[in-house]
Design a protein around this motif. Sequence first.
Motif, PDB file in Angstrom:
ATOM      1  N   ARG A   1       0.698  -1.199  -0.029  1.00  0.00           N
ATOM      2  CA  ARG A   1      -0.092   0.048  -0.132  1.00  0.00           C
ATOM      3  C   ARG A   1       0.883   1.225  -0.143  1.00  0.00           C
ATOM      4  NH1 ARG A   1      -2.211  -4.204   1.110  1.00  0.00           N
ATOM      5  NH2 ARG A   1      -4.349  -4.713   1.079  1.00  0.00           N
ATOM      6  N   ASN A   2       2.071   1.074  -0.107  1.00  0.00           N
ATOM      7  CA  ASN A   2       3.033   2.111  -0.339  1.00  0.00           C
ATOM      8  C   ASN A   2       3.064   3.124   0.971  1.00  0.00           C
ATOM      9  OD1 ASN A   2       5.145   3.611  -1.809  1.00  0.00           O
ATOM     10  ND2 ASN A   2       3.729   5.192  -2.596  1.00  0.00           N
ATOM     11  N   TRP A   3       2.949   2.646   2.196  1.00  0.00           N
ATOM     12  CA  TRP A   3       2.718   3.263   3.410  1.00  0.00           C
ATOM     13  C   TRP A   3       4.031   4.065   3.830  1.00  0.00           C
ATOM     14  CZ3 TRP A   3      -0.998   0.018   6.775  1.00  0.00           C
ATOM     15  CH2 TRP A   3      -2.197  -0.026   6.121  1.00  0.00           C
ATOM     16  N   PHE A   4       5.138   3.399   3.240  1.00  0.00           N
ATOM     17  CA  PHE A   4       6.556   3.985   3.428  1.00  0.00           C
ATOM     18  C   PHE A   4       7.109   5.044   2.455  1.00  0.00           C
ATOM     19  CE2 PHE A   4       6.262  -0.415   5.208  1.00  0.00           C
ATOM     20  CZ  PHE A   4       6.426   0.206   6.597  1.00  0.00           C
ATOM     21  N   GLY A   5       6.480   5.025   1.588  1.00  0.00           N
ATOM     22  CA  GLY A   5       6.642   5.968   0.606  1.00  0.00           C
ATOM     23  C   GLY A   5       7.736   5.368  -0.379  1.00  0.00           C
ATOM     24  N   LYS A   6       8.464   6.312  -0.867  1.00  0.00           N
ATOM     25  CA  LYS A   6       9.729   5.871  -1.698  1.00  0.00           C
ATOM     26  C   LYS A   6      10.690   5.431  -0.827  1.00  0.00           C
ATOM     27  CE  LYS A   6      13.198   7.698  -5.102  1.00  0.00           C
ATOM     28  NZ  LYS A   6      13.526   8.771  -5.586  1.00  0.00           N
ATOM     29  N   LEU A   7      11.180   4.084  -0.966  1.00  0.00           N
ATOM     30  CA  LEU A   7      12.092   3.359  -0.296  1.00  0.00           C
ATOM     31  C   LEU A   7      13.540   3.839  -0.559  1.00  0.00           C
ATOM     32  CD1 LEU A   7      10.782  -0.422  -0.247  1.00  0.00           C
ATOM     33  CD2 LEU A   7       9.984   1.689   1.373  1.00  0.00           C
ATOM     34  N   SER A   8      14.360   3.842   0.630  1.00  0.00           N
ATOM     35  CA  SER A   8      15.880   4.330   0.184  1.00  0.00           C
ATOM     36  C   SER A   8      16.720   3.153   0.446  1.00  0.00           C
ATOM     37  CB  SER A   8      16.245   5.519   1.398  1.00  0.00           C
ATOM     38  OG  SER A   8      16.151   4.898   2.640  1.00  0.00           O
ATOM     39  N   HIS A   9      16.435   2.284   1.434  1.00  0.00           N
ATOM     40  CA  HIS A   9      17.265   1.287   1.572  1.00  0.00           C
ATOM     41  C   HIS A   9      16.355   0.048   2.376  1.00  0.00           C
ATOM     42  CE1 HIS A   9      18.331   3.550   4.969  1.00  0.00           C
ATOM     43  NE2 HIS A   9      19.024   2.309   5.769  1.00  0.00           N
ATOM     44  N   VAL A  10      17.139  -1.237   2.246  1.00  0.00           N
ATOM     45  CA  VAL A  10      16.623  -2.416   3.205  1.00  0.00           C
ATOM     46  C   VAL A  10      17.828  -3.074   3.843  1.00  0.00           C
ATOM     47  CG1 VAL A  10      14.434  -2.687   2.124  1.00  0.00           C
ATOM     48  CG2 VAL A  10      16.373  -3.870   1.322  1.00  0.00           C
ATOM     49  N   ASN A  11      17.664  -3.532   4.960  1.00  0.00           N
ATOM     50  CA  ASN A  11      18.482  -4.454   5.681  1.00  0.00           C
ATOM     51  C   ASN A  11      18.250  -5.758   5.864  1.00  0.00           C
ATOM     52  OD1 ASN A  11      20.345  -5.086   8.400  1.00  0.00           O
ATOM     53  ND2 ASN A  11      21.477  -3.695   7.049  1.00  0.00           N
ATOM     54  N   VAL A  12      18.983  -6.733   5.504  1.00  0.00           N
ATOM     55  CA  VAL A  12      18.832  -8.244   6.138  1.00  0.00           C
ATOM     56  C   VAL A  12      19.982  -8.628   7.120  1.00  0.00           C
ATOM     57  CG1 VAL A  12      18.714 -10.728   5.314  1.00  0.00           C
ATOM     58  CG2 VAL A  12      17.365  -9.074   4.149  1.00  0.00           C
ATOM     59  N   THR A  13      19.850  -9.090   8.166  1.00  0.00           N
ATOM     60  CA  THR A  13      20.618  -9.577   9.271  1.00  0.00           C
ATOM     61  C   THR A  13      20.319 -11.178   9.730  1.00  0.00           C
ATOM     62  OG1 THR A  13      21.170  -7.304   9.988  1.00  0.00           O
ATOM     63  CG2 THR A  13      22.050  -9.050  11.203  1.00  0.00           C
ATOM     64  N   LEU A  14      21.026 -12.037   9.606  1.00  0.00           N
ATOM     65  CA  LEU A  14      21.117 -13.314  10.331  1.00  0.00           C
ATOM     66  C   LEU A  14      22.590 -13.358  11.050  1.00  0.00           C
ATOM     67  CD1 LEU A  14      19.083 -15.813   9.731  1.00  0.00           C
ATOM     68  CD2 LEU A  14      21.200 -16.651   8.636  1.00  0.00           C
ATOM     69  N   ARG A  15      22.202 -13.551  12.277  1.00  0.00           N
ATOM     70  CA  ARG A  15      23.267 -13.600  13.276  1.00  0.00           C
ATOM     71  C   ARG A  15      23.132 -14.867  14.042  1.00  0.00           C
ATOM     72  NH1 ARG A  15      23.589  -7.247  14.682  1.00  0.00           N
ATOM     73  NH2 ARG A  15      24.918  -6.827  12.937  1.00  0.00           N
ATOM     74  N   TRP A  16      23.293 -15.814  13.394  1.00  0.00           N
ATOM     75  CA  TRP A  16      23.020 -17.256  14.016  1.00  0.00           C
ATOM     76  C   TRP A  16      24.248 -18.090  14.476  1.00  0.00           C
ATOM     77  CZ3 TRP A  16      18.298 -19.632  10.910  1.00  0.00           C
ATOM     78  CH2 TRP A  16      17.116 -19.060  11.409  1.00  0.00           C
ATOM     79  N   ASN A  17      23.919 -19.158  15.422  1.00  0.00           N
ATOM     80  CA  ASN A  17      24.883 -20.113  15.662  1.00  0.00           C
ATOM     81  C   ASN A  17      24.545 -21.381  15.328  1.00  0.00           C
ATOM     82  OD1 ASN A  17      25.343 -22.464  17.997  1.00  0.00           O
ATOM     83  ND2 ASN A  17      27.154 -20.966  17.980  1.00  0.00           N
ATOM     84  N   ARG A  18      25.557 -21.926  14.353  1.00  0.00           N
ATOM     85  CA  ARG A  18      25.470 -23.513  14.213  1.00  0.00           C
ATOM     86  C   ARG A  18      27.009 -23.823  14.444  1.00  0.00           C
ATOM     87  NH1 ARG A  18      20.935 -22.334  13.996  1.00  0.00           N
ATOM     88  NH2 ARG A  18      19.577 -22.785  12.380  1.00  0.00           N
ATOM     89  N   ASP A  19      27.151 -24.541  15.505  1.00  0.00           N
ATOM     90  CA  ASP A  19      28.303 -25.008  16.019  1.00  0.00           C
ATOM     91  C   ASP A  19      28.951 -26.126  15.275  1.00  0.00           C
ATOM     92  OD1 ASP A  19      27.377 -27.090  16.926  1.00  0.00           O
ATOM     93  OD2 ASP A  19      27.220 -26.536  19.224  1.00  0.00           O
ATOM     94  N   GLN A  20      30.295 -26.569  15.664  1.00  0.00           N
ATOM     95  CA  GLN A  20      30.720 -27.455  14.562  1.00  0.00           C
ATOM     96  C   GLN A  20      30.221 -28.725  14.916  1.00  0.00           C
ATOM     97  OE1 GLN A  20      33.468 -26.607  12.596  1.00  0.00           O
ATOM     98  NE2 GLN A  20      32.873 -28.592  11.725  1.00  0.00           N
ATOM     99  N   ALA A  21      29.608 -29.104  16.077  1.00  0.00           N
ATOM    100  CA  ALA A  21      28.760 -30.415  16.213  1.00  0.00           C
ATOM    101  C   ALA A  21      27.534 -30.430  15.157  1.00  0.00           C
ATOM    102  CB  ALA A  21      28.259 -30.568  17.672  1.00  0.00           C
ATOM    103  N   TYR A  22      27.024 -29.169  14.997  1.00  0.00           N
ATOM    104  CA  TYR A  22      26.074 -29.354  14.058  1.00  0.00           C
ATOM    105  C   TYR A  22      26.476 -29.839  12.625  1.00  0.00           C
ATOM    106  CZ  TYR A  22      22.638 -27.296  10.469  1.00  0.00           C
ATOM    107  OH  TYR A  22      22.113 -26.971   9.352  1.00  0.00           O
ATOM    108  N   TYR A  23      27.447 -29.227  12.356  1.00  0.00           N
ATOM    109  CA  TYR A  23      28.133 -29.475  10.951  1.00  0.00           C
ATOM    110  C   TYR A  23      28.598 -31.117  10.896  1.00  0.00           C
ATOM    111  CZ  TYR A  23      27.459 -24.769   9.646  1.00  0.00           C
ATOM    112  OH  TYR A  23      26.973 -23.682   9.292  1.00  0.00           O
TER     113      TYR A  23
END
Length: 345
Positions: free
Chosen positions: A138-160
Amino acid sequence: MIHFAIIGCGHIANKHIEAIKRLEQAQLVALCDANQTRLQQLQEELKVDGYTDAADMLDHKPEIDVVCICTPSGLHVQHAIAAARAGKHLIIEKPVALTLEDIDAIRDAAAASQVKVTVVHPNRFRPAVQRLKWALDRNWFGKLSHVNVTLRWNRDQAYYDQSPWRGTRAMDGGVLMNQAIHSLDLIQWLIGPVADVKAMIDTRIRQIESEDVAVATLRFTSGVLGVVEASTTIYDKNLEESISVFGEHGYAVIGGPTANWIKHLNCAGLTREEANEWILEVEQNPFGIPGHQHIIEDMIAAIEEGREPIVTIEDGRNAVKLVLDICNDGLQQVTYQDLGGVVRT
């Protein structure tokens, strides 16, 4: 009644099983896994037929309507093509495959057999994400300047180390293909196609073939700029998964350890009271109906209504393409190893 089979009975298959159980129109009729012990345990628990060979299952269970592909990512292509050629609709775990050529082969096989394909990108159905999509449409933010995606997770060595295929290029991929691909699907669903990528990736801490950390900048075809940060190296638990959108008339941040909460919301389309109401409503039910249930229920509806699923194979392809574009650009950059500052290109 739509009859389901599952190929690959590892951890992720449990989400498919639970979703099928919840739906009155769905019935699980067969399982397939090369691990006989694991297969037998599920067979006894669920009282369904089990097979160690997918071709054998497809030959002996003609009543199967839909096959859920839950094998390691590098095996998706062979199982998906075999099921498509047998006339079965496909629900494929993310990533749909590890190369664009394999994805195109799946798409062609499905088209030739006139079967439907959906890819498991369930995060689209999170209540917070649905609200963000509503506001953006619905364009409620108007013209967009930028976006950001962050994924800061733990997968330890045991997982792999659980399975020899984890973290390999041939069967699994790294943090982008395995964990961040959901965020990369979301950002394209929310903002649109990506036109340009600049990236750096590396394997800093985990003993795996693929990357455990990646950073990238994006330019979308709309001109919006984007930043991606993804890692499985965070000590010692999942810290953050977030999507942030900034525009001339507002901003929103969806975050938390998983992107299930509206952390910030301020835009011209909502009063302060309405924005706070959205935040509180999501806090009361941040997870909503499980995403796998949405995916499976939508496949049933797509079959009954003669339409394409909401999440298409092209959507899955777009997410994989962005992963590959980031990795390919990242591998061209100069990086530094810990030991002696050795430079590799």
